[in-house]
Design a protein around this motif. Structure first.
Motif, short mmCIF file in Angstrom:
data_model
loop_
_atom_site.label_atom_id
_atom_site.label_comp_id
_atom_site.label_asym_id
_atom_site.label_seq_id
_atom_site.Cartn_x
_atom_site.Cartn_y
_atom_site.Cartn_z
N ASN A 147 0.87 -1.18 0.00
CA ASN A 147 0.00 0.00 0.00
C ASN A 147 0.91 1.24 0.00
O ASN A 147 1.36 1.69 1.05
N GLY A 148 1.17 1.77 -1.20
CA GLY A 148 2.10 2.88 -1.33
C GLY A 148 1.64 4.13 -0.62
O GLY A 148 2.45 4.86 -0.02
N GLU A 149 0.35 4.40 -0.66
CA GLU A 149 -0.18 5.60 0.00
C GLU A 149 0.01 5.52 1.51
O GLU A 149 0.39 6.50 2.16
N ARG A 150 -0.17 4.34 2.06
CA ARG A 150 0.02 4.15 3.51
C ARG A 150 1.49 4.31 3.88
O ARG A 150 1.83 4.93 4.90
N LEU A 151 2.37 3.78 3.05
CA LEU A 151 3.80 3.91 3.29
C LEU A 151 4.22 5.38 3.32
O LEU A 151 4.95 5.81 4.23
N LEU A 152 3.75 6.16 2.35
CA LEU A 152 4.10 7.58 2.31
C LEU A 152 3.53 8.34 3.50
O LEU A 152 4.17 9.24 4.04
N GLN A 153 2.32 7.99 3.92
CA GLN A 153 1.71 8.65 5.07
C GLN A 153 2.52 8.36 6.34
O GLN A 153 2.74 9.25 7.16
N ASN A 154 2.98 7.13 6.48
CA ASN A 154 3.78 6.79 7.65
C ASN A 154 5.13 7.52 7.62
O ASN A 154 5.64 7.93 8.67
N LEU A 155 5.68 7.70 6.44
CA LEU A 155 6.93 8.45 6.31
C LEU A 155 6.72 9.89 6.74
O LEU A 155 7.55 10.48 7.45
N PHE A 156 5.60 10.48 6.34
CA PHE A 156 5.27 11.85 6.73
C PHE A 156 5.06 11.94 8.24
O PHE A 156 5.54 12.88 8.89
N THR A 157 4.39 10.94 8.81
CA THR A 157 4.12 10.95 10.25
C THR A 157 5.41 10.87 11.06
O THR A 157 5.61 11.65 12.01
N MET A 158 6.29 9.95 10.70
CA MET A 158 7.54 9.81 11.45
C MET A 158 8.40 11.07 11.35
O MET A 158 9.13 11.41 12.28
N ALA A 159 8.29 11.78 10.24
CA ALA A 159 9.09 12.99 10.04
C ALA A 159 8.69 14.11 11.00
O ALA A 159 9.44 15.09 11.14
#
Length: 417
Positions: free
Chosen positions: A6-18
């Motif tokens: 799930n690419g969208e979920r992966l990018l959202q998690n990357l944004f969250t951790m940032a």
């Protein structure tokens, strides 16, 4: 492909951790033991518990683990990277690899993929250089390169806090460090995904690559002892300027390394502290940390010998005393051929060139290669930016790297014993 992350979920998690440790300028401050380090760990554990349906584990050196069972009695596969960051760093370095590991495991759980091997996700403790002068700390401990007796005397050079207390705050226990040790042969394989942190891929017009070798790293702390004196009344011939002596070594290192004319031989003095650090005082002491990288042990030896000669010359010319201490002498590590070939074949499936390259940055995979078959996947760093807030990997490359990691883990599960 049969299974998709799930690419969208992966990018959202990357944004969250940032968001953890983000400073006013947009960079990320998330060094070992900081509040941001602690908060990130809590988020990771909470996410793993809620989405992977596992109880996260913290080992004695505070590495974080999420463990998924396999259908056969086989040795575990491990995938992961690190969540800490250099001061004013970027959001991809390390964090992307942890989140891709998380996404791979979440995809396997939610799509009911049955693996023969157990699959463990890991976020390593203290991969980046930090105030404790111990990089790739978590992987050094589990691979046996560091023991508990090596760590009890270590303190934060800025706050004075002992490493023992820091690890305790993060949920570990240095006194039980032997419990974190993994013996060679206990794991079936390891995979790490990371951004390149350089511009080799961009220069070749590539987006992804496998990694053939991780460079050797040699690091020294250099202390210079001169003499504090008045900046106005001390005549130039009478000065024993520690900072000038340290500067001579920094410039000299640059000239020594530059003479090789080899892009895979580099050297830097990236940390400097001058004392008393006042405008009207000739500096009486200075300390710097040098970092030299190459895959060739012979080249490291040559550079160090030339630094020895330069040190002797500088002591005499500047009338100072110089003390040097080796902090790290890590040889280059060749990645496992079987995993390299699996990565290359899956690159072809994703319609990417079957490229492999040398990593000029150190990674936890270097230590994991001492324990098991280890491999790496690189994503392109736009503009070659790394260890800075401008660090960037295109969203499409992050997603494709996640898919490549999933396909690679599935093949490792099929082909590795």
């Amino acid at each position: 492909m049969e299974y998709q992350i799930n690419g969208e979920r992966l990018l959202q998690n990357l944004f969250t951790m940032a968001q953890f440790g983000q400073n006013e300028g947009g960079g990320i401050d998330r060094s070992l033991g900081s509040k941001a380090d602690y908060d990130t760990r809590e988020w990771i554990k909470s996410y793993w518990q809620d989405h992977l349906k596992v109880e996260p584990e913290t080992d004695a050196i505070a590495n974080l683990w999420a463990k998924h069972s396999g259908t056969e009695h086989r040795k575990p596969l491990v995938i992961g990277s690190h969540h800490d960051a250099v001061p004013d760093g970027g959001k991809y370095d390390g964090a992307m690899g942890v989140l891709i590991a998380t996404e791979v495991l979440e995809t396997i759980v939610e799509q009911g993929i049955l693996l023969k091997h157990p699959l463990y996700a890991i976020s390593f403790t203290g991969e980046e250089p930090n105030p404790y002068n111990l990089s790739t700390l978590g992987s050094k401990v589990i691979s046996g390169r560091l023991r508990k007796e090596d760590l009890f005397s270590v303190h934060n050079r800025e706050t004075g806090e002992s490493l023992e207390d820091t690890i305790k705050r993060l949920g570990g226990d240095i006194s039980s460090l032997e419990n974190a040790r993994i013996q060679p042969g206990e794991l079936a394989g390891f995979l790490e995904v990371h951004n390149e942190l350089g511009r080799h891929l961009e220069a070749q017009g590539l987006h992804l690559s496998g990694v053939s070798t991780i460079t050797g790293i040699y690091r020294e702390e250099i202390q210079v002892y001169g003499e504090n004196n008045h900046a106005g009344t001390t005549m130039m011939p009478d000065r024993k300027d520690a900072f000038l002596a340290l500067s001579d070594l920094a410039v000299g290192l640059n000239e020594i390394v530059g003479a090789y004319e080899d892009p895979d031989v580099v050297g830097t003095m990236g940390y400097v502290k001058v004392s008393p650090n006042e405008a009207n005082i000739v500096p009486g002491s200075a300390v710097g940390i040098i970092d030299i990288r190459t895959c060739e042990r012979k080249t490291i030896s040559e550079i160090v010998k030339k630094l020895d000669d330069l040190t002797e010359k500088t002591e005499k010319g500047r009338r100072v005393k110089i003390k040097r201490q080796v902090l790290l002498d890590q040889p280059a590590r060749i990645m496992d051929e079987d995993i390299i070939n699996i990565v290359k074949e899956n690159l072809a499936k994703l319609k990417e060139p079957e490229n492999v390259m040398v990593s000029m940055a150190g990674h936890d995979a270097s230590n994991m290669q001492l324990l098991t078959k280890a491999g790496m996947i690189f994503t392109r760093s736009v503009g070659g930016k790394g260890h800075c807030k401008e660090e960037f990997t295109e969203d499409a490359d992050v997603i494709k790297a996640g898919q490549l990691a999933l396909e690679t883990i599935l093949r490792m599960d099929e082909e590795l014993p």
